[in-house]
Enzyme design. Structure first.
Site, short mmCIF file in Angstrom:
data_model
loop_
_atom_site.label_atom_id
_atom_site.label_comp_id
_atom_site.label_asym_id
_atom_site.label_seq_id
_atom_site.Cartn_x
_atom_site.Cartn_y
_atom_site.Cartn_z
N ARG A 104 0.85 -1.19 0.00
CA ARG A 104 0.00 0.00 0.00
C ARG A 104 0.88 1.23 0.00
O ARG A 104 1.74 1.37 0.85
CB ARG A 104 -0.84 0.04 1.28
CG ARG A 104 -1.99 -0.87 1.30
CD ARG A 104 -3.00 -0.49 2.35
NE ARG A 104 -2.48 -0.02 3.61
CZ ARG A 104 -3.23 0.38 4.62
NH1 ARG A 104 -4.54 0.40 4.48
NH2 ARG A 104 -2.71 0.77 5.75
N THR A 108 -1.30 7.45 -0.46
CA THR A 108 -2.60 7.32 -1.14
C THR A 108 -3.39 6.11 -0.64
O THR A 108 -4.59 6.02 -0.90
CB THR A 108 -2.38 7.13 -2.66
OG1 THR A 108 -1.71 5.87 -2.85
CG2 THR A 108 -1.54 8.24 -3.25
C1 PRP Z 1 -0.91 -4.89 4.40
C2 PRP Z 1 -1.71 -6.17 4.49
C3 PRP Z 1 -2.57 -6.10 3.27
C4 PRP Z 1 -2.83 -4.63 3.13
C5 PRP Z 1 -4.22 -4.35 3.61
O1 PRP Z 1 0.13 -4.99 3.50
O2 PRP Z 1 -0.92 -7.32 4.54
O3 PRP Z 1 -1.97 -6.62 2.11
O4 PRP Z 1 -1.88 -3.96 3.97
O5 PRP Z 1 -4.54 -3.01 3.40
P1 PRP Z 1 -5.67 -2.57 2.38
O6 PRP Z 1 -6.85 -3.47 2.62
O7 PRP Z 1 -5.92 -1.15 2.77
O8 PRP Z 1 -5.14 -2.69 0.99
P2 PRP Z 1 1.22 -3.82 3.31
O9 PRP Z 1 0.78 -2.89 2.24
O10 PRP Z 1 1.52 -3.23 4.65
O11 PRP Z 1 2.45 -4.59 2.72
P3 PRP Z 1 3.40 -5.67 3.42
O12 PRP Z 1 2.54 -6.91 3.69
O13 PRP Z 1 4.44 -5.91 2.39
O14 PRP Z 1 3.94 -5.08 4.70
N1 URA Z 2 -2.15 -3.37 6.96
C1 URA Z 2 -1.76 -3.86 8.17
O1 URA Z 2 -0.78 -4.61 8.24
N2 URA Z 2 -2.44 -3.48 9.26
C2 URA Z 2 -3.48 -2.66 9.22
O2 URA Z 2 -4.09 -2.37 10.27
C3 URA Z 2 -3.90 -2.17 7.96
C4 URA Z 2 -3.22 -2.55 6.85
#
Ligand code: PRP
Ligand code: URA
Length: 209
Positions: A104, A108
């Site tokens: 993410r 944004t």
């Molecule tokens: C986290 C989590 C999801 C996403 C959820 O990943 O594992 O994939 O956020 O958020 P959303 O529903 O708002 O899209 P992150 O983007 O932190 O990446 P990572 O797992 O590589 O740390």
């Molecule tokens: N991704 C995470 O890992 N935790 C949250 O609470 C939201 C998005």
């Protein structure tokens, strides 16, 4: 319309409470994510089709049931989804595993895709997309859109904690997808984190913060 299931099993609720605790270290956190994934998988596979077979017991020959060879694939959303793969494969040892890399954008909150490798025969498979966190829903919606381009038989999303906003967005964007989570939390905060949630799942699994 896909099914939406929030699991209320006492074992899951107990493990989830330890998972949420800020004092739980990465080693225990990883183990709990895997155990909860295993329990969710048990429920998510309850409608896999069976076929009748004949078995010779030590007493007699009898009719029995076995899985009818339906093919499945597990697709974790990187990184945090990786934490759920072992727990899934314990129950589905013959599943193929695809990977979708998304993060993410912190400003944004939009998902940015950086990797996608799916089983070649995914169109013949039931797909379990796994990610512990369903926050805005952007990552899950995007990952499932990518998978749908390859025409799989059916998709289920398995998560651990969902925000109402993410659950709503995912079920609207992909109404044919079943969603199974262990908890529906209160809300998202201003930074897109789930409240009360468990913090950043990827960082807690991999110890990167
Ligand atoms: C986290 C989590 C999801 C996403 C959820 O990943 O594992 O994939 O956020 O958020 P959303 O529903 O708002 O899209 P992150 O983007 O932190 O990446 P990572 O797992 O590589 O740390
Ligand atoms: N991704 C995470 O890992 N935790 C949250 O609470 C939201 C998005």
């Amino acid at each position: 319309m896909g099914k939406i299931i929030v699991m209320d099993h006492p074992l899951i609720q107990h493990k989830l409470s330890i998972l949420r605790d800020v004092k739980t270290p990465s080693k225990e956190f990883r183990a709990l994510i895997s155990e909860i994934a295993n329990l969710i998988c048990y429920d998510a596979t309850r409608d896999l089709p069976l076929e009748e077979v004949e078995v010779e017991t030590p007493i007699c020959r009898t009719k029995a049931k076995m899985l009818s060879g339906k093919k499945v694939a597990v697709v974790p959303i990187l990184r945090a989804g990786l934490g759920m793969v072992d727990g899934m494969l314990t129950l589905l040892p013959s599943a193929k595993v695809g990977h979708i890399g998304l993060y993410r954008d912190p400003d944004t909150l939009q998902p940015v895709e950086y990797y996608c490798k799916l089983p070649a025969d995914i169109e013949q498979r039931e797909v379990f997309v796994v990610d512990p966190m369903l926050a805005t829903g952007g990552s899950a919606i995007d990952a499932i859109s990518q998978i749908k381009k390859r025409g799989p038989k059916h998709i289920k999303f398995l998560g651990i904690i969902a925000a109402p906003e993410g659950l709503d967005a995912l079920s609207k964007a992909h109404p044919d997808v079943d969603i199974i989570v262990a908890s529906l939390d209160e809300k998202l905060n201003d930074h897109g984190y789930i409240v009360p949630g468990l913090g950043d799942a990827g960082d807690r699994i991999f110890g990167t913060k």
